[in-house]
Design an enzyme around this catalytic site. Structure first.
Site, PDB file in Angstrom:
ATOM      1  N   HIS A  60       0.856  -1.181   0.000  1.00 30.89           N
ATOM      2  CA  HIS A  60       0.000   0.000   0.000  1.00 30.89           C
ATOM      3  C   HIS A  60       0.896   1.237   0.000  1.00 30.89           C
ATOM      4  O   HIS A  60       2.037   1.197   0.480  1.00 30.89           O
ATOM      5  CB  HIS A  60      -0.880   0.024   1.247  1.00 30.89           C
ATOM      6  CG  HIS A  60      -1.996  -0.955   1.233  1.00 30.89           C
ATOM      7  ND1 HIS A  60      -3.183  -0.723   1.871  1.00 30.89           N
ATOM      8  CD2 HIS A  60      -2.113  -2.183   0.668  1.00 30.89           C
ATOM      9  CE1 HIS A  60      -3.995  -1.751   1.713  1.00 30.89           C
ATOM     10  NE2 HIS A  60      -3.359  -2.655   0.977  1.00 30.89           N
ATOM     11  N   GLU A  62       0.949   3.886   1.818  1.00 31.01           N
ATOM     12  CA  GLU A  62       1.419   4.309   3.135  1.00 31.01           C
ATOM     13  C   GLU A  62       2.574   3.447   3.629  1.00 31.01           C
ATOM     14  O   GLU A  62       3.548   3.964   4.180  1.00 31.01           O
ATOM     15  CB  GLU A  62       0.278   4.239   4.161  1.00 31.01           C
ATOM     16  CG  GLU A  62      -0.913   5.111   3.840  1.00 31.01           C
ATOM     17  CD  GLU A  62      -2.018   4.389   3.085  1.00 31.01           C
ATOM     18  OE1 GLU A  62      -3.190   4.702   3.339  1.00 31.01           O
ATOM     19  OE2 GLU A  62      -1.718   3.521   2.241  1.00 31.01           O
ATOM     20  N   CYS A  93      -2.650  -0.037   7.273  1.00 29.28           N
ATOM     21  CA  CYS A  93      -1.801   1.152   7.157  1.00 29.28           C
ATOM     22  C   CYS A  93      -1.868   2.019   8.406  1.00 29.28           C
ATOM     23  O   CYS A  93      -0.852   2.571   8.835  1.00 29.28           O
ATOM     24  CB  CYS A  93      -2.175   1.941   5.911  1.00 29.28           C
ATOM     25  SG  CYS A  93      -1.823   1.006   4.401  1.00 29.28           S
TER      26      CYS A  93
END
Length: 159
Positions: A60, A62, A93
C-alpha cells in the site's frame, strides 16, 4: 506532537501526495499517494499502491512511504514525522503508522468502507495502541475523491 503546520501547508502536503498518485500510479492500481514529511517539512518518503505490480498484499502507498522514510532517517521511530495520504488509511496502514510512532496522519478523502482513522475504525485513537498520532482528515477531500471516482468509473467501463 505539536502542530507546526499551517492549514495551507497541510493542504499542500496532501496535494503533493495527490500529484504523486497522478504521476506514478499504474493504470491497474488504485491511485493512492502517500508522503512522509520530517519535522523540517522535507519529504523523506513517498509511495503509491503497487499491489498488482508486485503481487504484494502489503504494498500500500502508506507502507511504502513509511519504509522509505525509516530508511532515510535510519530509524523505525517516525514520531517527528507526518504521513500525508490521499485516502484515509485502512486498518493495516493505520496500524503500521501507529507502530512506526508517526506523529501526525493527514489525509484527503474519507473511506467509508475500510477507513481506520475515524470513519469505520479509529485505530490511532484506540487507548491500547500505545502511540497516539494527531489525525486530520478531509484535507483537499474533493480533489482526492475525484481521483478515486475517475479510477473506479474507468475500471467499471473497462469491464
Amino acid at each position: 506532537m505539536s502542530d507546526a503546520w499551517t492549514i495551507e501547508e497541510n493542504q499542500q502536503l496532501v496535494h503533493q501526495a495527490y500529484c504523486y498518485a497522478l504521476q506514478y500510479s499504474q493504470p491497474d492500481e488504485i491511485p493512492i499517494g502517500a508522503l512522509i514529511a520530517d519535522k523540517d517539512h522535507h519529504i523523506i518518503g513517498y509511495g503509491v499502491n503497487t499491489r498488482e505490480a508486485t503481487t504484494d498484499p502489503l504494498a500500500h502507498a502508506e507502507v511504502c512511504a513509511l519504509q522509505q522514510a525509516a530508511r532515510t532517517l535510519g530509524t523505525w521511530n517516525l514520531s517527528s514525522c507526518t504521513l500525508a495520504v490521499t485516502l484515509e488509511p485502512c486498518p493495516m496502514c493505520a496500524g503500521a503508522a501507529v507502530m512506526a510512532h508517526i506523529g501526525r496522519i493527514i489525509f484527503g478523502a474519507w473511506d467509508d468502507k475500510m477507513g481506520a482513522c475515524g470513519s469505520v475504525w479509529d485505530i490511532p485513537r484506540d487507548p491500547h495502541a500505545g502511540a497516539f498520532p494527531e489525525i486530520i482528515g478531509g484535507i483537499n477531500e474533493k480533489e482526492c475523491l475525484a481521483l478515486l471516482t475517475r479510477f473506479f468509473h474507468q475500471q467499471r467501463s473497462n469491464n
